[in-house]
Design a protein around this motif. Sequence first.
Motif, PDB file in Angstrom:
ATOM      1  N   GLN A  99       0.813  -1.204   0.000  1.00 42.35           N
ATOM      2  CA  GLN A  99       0.000   0.000   0.000  1.00 42.35           C
ATOM      3  C   GLN A  99       0.849   1.257   0.000  1.00 42.35           C
ATOM      4  O   GLN A  99       0.363   2.354  -0.209  1.00 42.35           O
ATOM      5  N   ASN A 100       2.098   1.107   0.310  1.00 44.43           N
ATOM      6  CA  ASN A 100       3.016   2.246   0.323  1.00 44.43           C
ATOM      7  C   ASN A 100       4.104   1.943  -0.688  1.00 44.43           C
ATOM      8  O   ASN A 100       4.901   1.047  -0.492  1.00 44.43           O
ATOM      9  N   ILE A 101       4.119   2.661  -1.760  1.00 41.18           N
ATOM     10  CA  ILE A 101       4.965   2.238  -2.856  1.00 41.18           C
ATOM     11  C   ILE A 101       6.424   2.636  -2.692  1.00 41.18           C
ATOM     12  O   ILE A 101       7.254   2.280  -3.501  1.00 41.18           O
ATOM     13  N   ASN A 102       6.780   3.358  -1.658  1.00 41.11           N
ATOM     14  CA  ASN A 102       8.166   3.806  -1.538  1.00 41.11           C
ATOM     15  C   ASN A 102       9.066   2.787  -0.851  1.00 41.11           C
ATOM     16  O   ASN A 102       9.787   3.096   0.086  1.00 41.11           O
ATOM     17  N   TYR A 103       8.991   1.549  -1.309  1.00 42.37           N
ATOM     18  CA  TYR A 103       9.869   0.504  -0.806  1.00 42.37           C
ATOM     19  C   TYR A 103      10.341  -0.347  -1.968  1.00 42.37           C
ATOM     20  O   TYR A 103       9.636  -0.532  -2.950  1.00 42.37           O
ATOM     21  N   GLY A 104      11.557  -0.870  -1.840  1.00 39.65           N
ATOM     22  CA  GLY A 104      12.087  -1.739  -2.880  1.00 39.65           C
ATOM     23  C   GLY A 104      11.482  -3.120  -2.791  1.00 39.65           C
ATOM     24  O   GLY A 104      10.894  -3.515  -1.786  1.00 39.65           O
TER      25      GLY A 104
ATOM     26  N   VAL B  44      18.718  -7.553  -7.359  1.00 40.57           N
ATOM     27  CA  VAL B  44      18.935  -7.165  -5.969  1.00 40.57           C
ATOM     28  C   VAL B  44      18.707  -5.675  -5.849  1.00 40.57           C
ATOM     29  O   VAL B  44      19.306  -4.876  -6.594  1.00 40.57           O
ATOM     30  N   HIS B  45      17.834  -5.295  -4.933  1.00 41.87           N
ATOM     31  CA  HIS B  45      17.554  -3.883  -4.707  1.00 41.87           C
ATOM     32  C   HIS B  45      18.758  -3.217  -4.053  1.00 41.87           C
ATOM     33  O   HIS B  45      19.279  -3.702  -3.039  1.00 41.87           O
ATOM     34  N   LEU B  46      19.206  -2.106  -4.646  1.00 45.57           N
ATOM     35  CA  LEU B  46      20.369  -1.393  -4.118  1.00 45.57           C
ATOM     36  C   LEU B  46      19.954  -0.166  -3.312  1.00 45.57           C
ATOM     37  O   LEU B  46      20.387   0.016  -2.175  1.00 45.57           O
ATOM     38  N   ILE B  47      19.149   0.683  -3.902  1.00 52.46           N
ATOM     39  CA  ILE B  47      18.851   1.953  -3.261  1.00 52.46           C
ATOM     40  C   ILE B  47      17.593   2.555  -3.891  1.00 52.46           C
ATOM     41  O   ILE B  47      17.317   2.338  -5.070  1.00 52.46           O
ATOM     42  N   LEU B  48      16.839   3.278  -3.097  1.00 51.12           N
ATOM     43  CA  LEU B  48      15.633   3.965  -3.548  1.00 51.12           C
ATOM     44  C   LEU B  48      15.759   5.438  -3.199  1.00 51.12           C
ATOM     45  O   LEU B  48      16.155   5.778  -2.073  1.00 51.12           O
ATOM     46  N   ILE B  49      15.421   6.300  -4.141  1.00 53.87           N
ATOM     47  CA  ILE B  49      15.436   7.729  -3.877  1.00 53.87           C
ATOM     48  C   ILE B  49      14.061   8.275  -4.231  1.00 53.87           C
ATOM     49  O   ILE B  49      13.517   8.001  -5.296  1.00 53.87           O
ATOM     50  N   ARG B  50      13.477   9.017  -3.297  1.00 58.48           N
ATOM     51  CA  ARG B  50      12.142   9.566  -3.501  1.00 58.48           C
ATOM     52  C   ARG B  50      12.222  10.825  -4.358  1.00 58.48           C
ATOM     53  O   ARG B  50      13.277  11.466  -4.444  1.00 58.48           O
ATOM     54  N   SER B  51      11.106  11.202  -4.922  1.00 58.17           N
ATOM     55  CA  SER B  51      11.102  12.336  -5.850  1.00 58.17           C
ATOM     56  C   SER B  51      11.452  13.653  -5.179  1.00 58.17           C
ATOM     57  O   SER B  51      11.889  14.600  -5.846  1.00 58.17           O
ATOM     58  N   ASP B  83      31.639  -6.270  -8.214  1.00 59.06           N
ATOM     59  CA  ASP B  83      30.611  -5.325  -8.673  1.00 59.06           C
ATOM     60  C   ASP B  83      30.206  -5.595 -10.118  1.00 59.06           C
ATOM     61  O   ASP B  83      29.255  -4.977 -10.618  1.00 59.06           O
ATOM     62  N   THR B  84      30.933  -6.479 -10.797  1.00 50.40           N
ATOM     63  CA  THR B  84      30.596  -6.831 -12.176  1.00 50.40           C
ATOM     64  C   THR B  84      29.181  -7.383 -12.228  1.00 50.40           C
ATOM     65  O   THR B  84      28.858  -8.377 -11.569  1.00 50.40           O
ATOM     66  N   ALA B  85      28.312  -6.719 -13.003  1.00 50.12           N
ATOM     67  CA  ALA B  85      26.895  -7.083 -13.060  1.00 50.12           C
ATOM     68  C   ALA B  85      26.212  -6.124 -14.028  1.00 50.12           C
ATOM     69  O   ALA B  85      26.837  -5.221 -14.570  1.00 50.12           O
ATOM     70  N   SER B  86      24.914  -6.344 -14.211  1.00 49.12           N
ATOM     71  CA  SER B  86      24.089  -5.367 -14.927  1.00 49.12           C
ATOM     72  C   SER B  86      23.342  -4.536 -13.897  1.00 49.12           C
ATOM     73  O   SER B  86      22.876  -5.062 -12.887  1.00 49.12           O
ATOM     74  N   TYR B  87      23.236  -3.255 -14.175  1.00 49.97           N
ATOM     75  CA  TYR B  87      22.579  -2.331 -13.256  1.00 49.97           C
ATOM     76  C   TYR B  87      21.388  -1.702 -13.958  1.00 49.97           C
ATOM     77  O   TYR B  87      21.509  -1.215 -15.090  1.00 49.97           O
ATOM     78  N   PHE B  88      20.249  -1.721 -13.284  1.00 42.76           N
ATOM     79  CA  PHE B  88      19.016  -1.200 -13.856  1.00 42.76           C
ATOM     80  C   PHE B  88      18.452  -0.098 -12.983  1.00 42.76           C
ATOM     81  O   PHE B  88      18.441  -0.218 -11.752  1.00 42.76           O
ATOM     82  N   CYS B  89      17.965   0.954 -13.624  1.00 44.17           N
ATOM     83  CA  CYS B  89      17.155   1.913 -12.894  1.00 44.17           C
ATOM     84  C   CYS B  89      15.693   1.554 -13.146  1.00 44.17           C
ATOM     85  O   CYS B  89      15.338   0.997 -14.192  1.00 44.17           O
ATOM     86  N   ALA B  90      14.862   1.853 -12.182  1.00 45.83           N
ATOM     87  CA  ALA B  90      13.434   1.565 -12.293  1.00 45.83           C
ATOM     88  C   ALA B  90      12.664   2.708 -11.657  1.00 45.83           C
ATOM     89  O   ALA B  90      12.987   3.133 -10.550  1.00 45.83           O
ATOM     90  N   THR B  91      11.678   3.204 -12.367  1.00 53.30           N
ATOM     91  CA  THR B  91      10.869   4.292 -11.831  1.00 53.30           C
ATOM     92  C   THR B  91       9.513   3.759 -11.386  1.00 53.30           C
ATOM     93  O   THR B  91       8.994   2.769 -11.905  1.00 53.30           O
ATOM     94  N   GLN B  92       8.964   4.436 -10.409  1.00 50.14           N
ATOM     95  CA  GLN B  92       7.648   4.085  -9.888  1.00 50.14           C
ATOM     96  C   GLN B  92       6.842   5.369  -9.814  1.00 50.14           C
ATOM     97  O   GLN B  92       7.270   6.327  -9.160  1.00 50.14           O
ATOM     98  N   ASN B  93       5.700   5.404 -10.499  1.00 45.67           N
ATOM     99  CA  ASN B  93       4.902   6.621 -10.449  1.00 45.67           C
ATOM    100  C   ASN B  93       3.675   6.380  -9.584  1.00 45.67           C
ATOM    101  O   ASN B  93       3.801   5.944  -8.444  1.00 45.67           O
TER     102      ASN B  93
END
Lengths: 116, 110
Positions: A99-104, B44-51, B83-93
């Motif tokens: 419900q909270n989308i700000n998580y991986g 593998v999730h690395l990091i999330l940054i909010r808008s 660290d050899t790997a593929s790295y992807f960015c992903a956006t969430q709206n």
Amino acid sequence: GAGVSQTPSNKVTEKGKYVELRCDPISGHTALYWYRQSLGQGPEFLIYFQGTGAADDSGLPNDRFFAVRPEGSVSTLKIQRTERGDSAVYLCASSSQGQNINYGYTFGSGTRLTVV
Amino acid sequence: SQQGEEDPQALSIQEGENATMNCSYKTSINNLQWYRQNSGRGLVHLILIRSNEREKHSGRLRVTLDTSKKSSSLLITASRAADTASYFCATQNSGYALNFGKGTSLLVTP
């Protein structure tokens, strides 16, 4: 379990056959997602479950694809009349914060499907 | 559809050097995430940054976000062979789906 488990890890099937891919999410995670990744591409969204219901199935490419999550835990992705173009790695992910989308997300290792 | 676009497509560096990968996207977002993928399997999730954030750090990772330019960068400092790997960015709206780019393939040589 400790992580997201997907079985089988590899599946080879003949064109026209039916296949089922299984995803066992992290215990307690209410949100579950299926993605498909073709060679050289990024993952593409297929379907999202919140609990037992499919909250968003807009990514399913056509009606040959169907997914269920009857008890809100394990999910099965079903593909009917498989085509060679369905060959890809199918990834499952789960999250406790649907419900909270700000998580991986936590992804499984995927099922590599090859249609011959 | 894939919204994110990583640049470069491939990057080769030596151990100890820094690696910088860029990501551009097209529509407004709630957050942007970076994932690593080894051998074409699980991410593998690395990091999330909010808008509403501009920079975030996690260990040897530094992520920046410029929403006016619709772009992000991932910096890996003091790179290692692992660290050899593929790295992807992903956006969430506004929805729950992650929109991935095609990825950057990073090779770190000893």
